[in-house]
Scaffold this motif. Structure first.
Motif, short mmCIF file in Angstrom:
data_model
loop_
_atom_site.label_atom_id
_atom_site.label_comp_id
_atom_site.label_asym_id
_atom_site.label_seq_id
_atom_site.Cartn_x
_atom_site.Cartn_y
_atom_site.Cartn_z
N MET A 133 0.82 -1.21 0.00
CA MET A 133 0.00 0.00 0.00
C MET A 133 0.86 1.27 0.00
O MET A 133 0.46 2.29 -0.54
N GLU A 134 2.03 1.19 0.63
CA GLU A 134 2.90 2.37 0.64
C GLU A 134 3.35 2.72 -0.78
O GLU A 134 3.47 3.90 -1.13
N ALA A 135 3.62 1.71 -1.60
CA ALA A 135 4.01 1.95 -2.99
C ALA A 135 2.87 2.62 -3.75
O ALA A 135 3.09 3.54 -4.55
N TYR A 136 1.64 2.17 -3.48
CA TYR A 136 0.48 2.78 -4.15
C TYR A 136 0.31 4.22 -3.68
O TYR A 136 -0.03 5.11 -4.48
N ALA A 137 0.55 4.47 -2.38
CA ALA A 137 0.45 5.83 -1.85
C ALA A 137 1.43 6.76 -2.55
O ALA A 137 1.09 7.91 -2.89
N LYS A 138 2.65 6.28 -2.81
CA LYS A 138 3.64 7.09 -3.51
C LYS A 138 3.21 7.35 -4.95
O LYS A 138 3.39 8.46 -5.47
N ALA A 139 2.64 6.34 -5.59
CA ALA A 139 2.17 6.51 -6.98
C ALA A 139 1.08 7.57 -7.05
O ALA A 139 1.08 8.42 -7.95
N VAL A 140 0.13 7.53 -6.12
CA VAL A 140 -0.95 8.52 -6.08
C VAL A 140 -0.38 9.92 -5.84
O VAL A 140 -0.80 10.90 -6.45
N LEU A 141 0.62 10.00 -4.95
CA LEU A 141 1.24 11.29 -4.63
C LEU A 141 1.87 11.91 -5.87
O LEU A 141 1.76 13.13 -6.09
N TYR A 142 2.49 11.10 -6.70
CA TYR A 142 3.15 11.61 -7.90
C TYR A 142 2.15 11.93 -9.01
O TYR A 142 2.39 12.84 -9.83
N ILE A 143 1.04 11.21 -9.08
CA ILE A 143 0.11 11.38 -10.19
C ILE A 143 -0.85 12.55 -9.98
O ILE A 143 -1.37 13.12 -10.94
N ILE A 144 -1.08 12.94 -8.72
CA ILE A 144 -2.00 14.04 -8.42
C ILE A 144 -1.63 15.32 -9.18
O ILE A 144 -2.49 15.91 -9.86
N PRO A 145 -0.39 15.80 -9.09
CA PRO A 145 -0.07 17.04 -9.83
C PRO A 145 -0.20 16.90 -11.34
O PRO A 145 -0.52 17.88 -12.03
N VAL A 146 0.04 15.70 -11.87
CA VAL A 146 -0.11 15.48 -13.31
C VAL A 146 -1.57 15.66 -13.71
O VAL A 146 -1.89 16.36 -14.69
N PHE A 147 -2.48 15.04 -12.97
CA PHE A 147 -3.91 15.16 -13.26
C PHE A 147 -4.38 16.61 -13.14
O PHE A 147 -5.12 17.12 -13.99
#
Length: 424
Positions: free
Chosen positions: A1-15
């Motif tokens: 889940m921590e890996a998914y949390a990092k992925a979401v953190l990085y994708i938010i500014p892109v969206f």
């Protein structure tokens, strides 16, 4: 889940950047496709979906790793080939689960929020479900298991496959020539989100449109038939949490009201829209039969309330970012408490957007509960480790939020009631 949390953190500014580009472009060409509250609802829905996924609140019926161990017939050595096969298998299974959600009563509840916007833009792409309780996705990945695609490859490719579906939620990109025969394009997906009879339940593919063409669900966007977006049973709320469960609540009520025990059981698995005969006339549902009759949902909210709602959305993002950054340190069960706070927070400000009295109640629950947490723990989920005064600032925000919400509730609800009486 921590890996998914990092992925979401990085994708938010892109969206957010892509949405900002779409808004600016719409202003330049004088073709705005965004409405304030509709956009807030879409982004808020994306946040609730991310939080739900981070908390692992879906019961996986059969894990893909189990299928892989029991069913793999071959082992693919080439890393490039295994990722390519994995992507195709995920896209194939995505088509069928999408088709299932459009045709079976229960599964529509998992998908209706994505179609609930009466606009079509990148914000509506974020309208993702929190009402999927049982994960059957792995079952449809049997082809990948048979071909020996390792679970770790599925875990890597799945979010990439999902993120690649974001860009085509726009009205600004026209048809793309020969690409219309290969991939899902904005034109094809506009058709998918339309409630025009000719467009209903068409273009179900995620990336490769070959599945629609092969299985009879393809429909070209027609110039003479402009798309009308939304769902036939309009949600009539800005609250993304309510939208997620409206169809489920309808099924529950119908199952309770019908006198037939067979209908009580089969209603969940019948084609979308099916209702027991003994209640259809007694409890009618307001559907949009002709897209030309659509009246888009709106509320008589002031400009000040629109600004305050955007401020609340910004605060939601800040709270979410802290959760993502400090995910491991917060840990379970505290993450469930944090998730509950975010859900109540979103419910409160979206209820205020709907001009509902319940906004004050949920705002009070949010603020009192959060202040109690800070006073008891001495910290806001590790925020003091980044900013010494962080928890004090959070408490100050909560107090201000409560007062402003009460003020808007008094002013806006009074004004709304006066408008309603004048209209009557």
């Amino acid at each position: 889940m921590e890996a998914y949390a990092k992925a979401v953190l990085y994708i938010i500014p892109v969206f957010l950047l892509l949405m900002a580009i779409e808004v600016i472009y719409g202003m330049v060409v004088k073709k705005n496709t965004f409405r304030s509250f509709d956009t807030i609802t879409g982004i808020s829905s994306g946040i609730t979906n991310s939080v739900k996924d981070l908390l692992g609140l879906t019961l996986v019926i059969i894990a893909y790793s189990w299928l892989y161990e029991k069913m793999a017939l071959i082992e693919i050595k080439s890393s490039v080939l295994v990722y390519l096969i994995c992507f195709i298998c995920i896209d194939f299974s995505s088509y069928w689960i999408h088709r299932l959600r459009h045709h079976i009563n229960y599964f529509w509840n998992e998908h209706v929020v994505h179609h609930s916007s009466e606009e079509f833009n990148m914000a509506c792409a974020l309208r993702q479900s929190i009402s999927s309780f049982f994960g059957i996705y792995s079952v449809l990945l049997i082809p990948a298991a048979l071909l020996g695609v390792p679970p770790k490859v599925i875990a890597i490719v799945s979010p990439i496959h999902l993120f690649l579906q974001f860009w085509y939620h726009t009205r600004h990109i026209p048809k793309l020539g020969f690409l219309e025969y290969i991939i899902v394009t904005p034109s094809q997906h506009r058709v998918h989100h339309a409630i025009n009879p000719i467009y209903l339940d068409k273009n179900l593919a995620a990336i490769f449109c070959i599945w629609d063409r092969a299985f009879g669900t393809f429909q070209e966007e027609l110039e003479e038939e402009p798309c009308v977006y939304g769902v036939k049973k309009a949600p009539k709320t800005w609250n993304p949490i309510l939208i997620n469960f409206q169809h489920l609540w309808l099924l529950i009520k119908d199952a309770w009201r019908t006198n037939s025990w067979l209908d009580k059981l089969r209603i969940w698995f019948m084609p979308l829209g099916w209702r027991p005969e003994d209640i259809k006339d007694k409890y009618p549902i307001d559907y949009i039969d002709d897209p030309k009759d659509q009246v888009k949902y709106d509320t008589e909210a002031s400009s000040a309330l629109h600004i305050w709602s955007w401020i609340q959305l910004v605060m939601t993002h800040l709270f979410l970012i802290l959760m993502l950054i400090n995910f491991g340190e917060i840990g379970f069960p505290n993450l469930f408490i944090y998730g509950a706070f975010l859900f109540i927070h979103i419910y409160a400000y979206s209820a205020l957007m709907d001009l509902k009295k319940s906004a004050v109640l949920f705002e009070a629950i949010k603020c009192v509960g959060a202040i109690y947490w800070v006073l008891q723990s001495g910290d806001w989920f590790g925020l003091n480790g980044f900013w010494a005064a962080g928890s004090m600032v959070v408490m100050a925000y909560l107090l201000v939020s409560m007062l402003i919400t009460m003020g808007f509730a008094i002013k806006e609800l009074t004004a709304s009631n006066l408008v309603a009486k004048a209209g009557a």
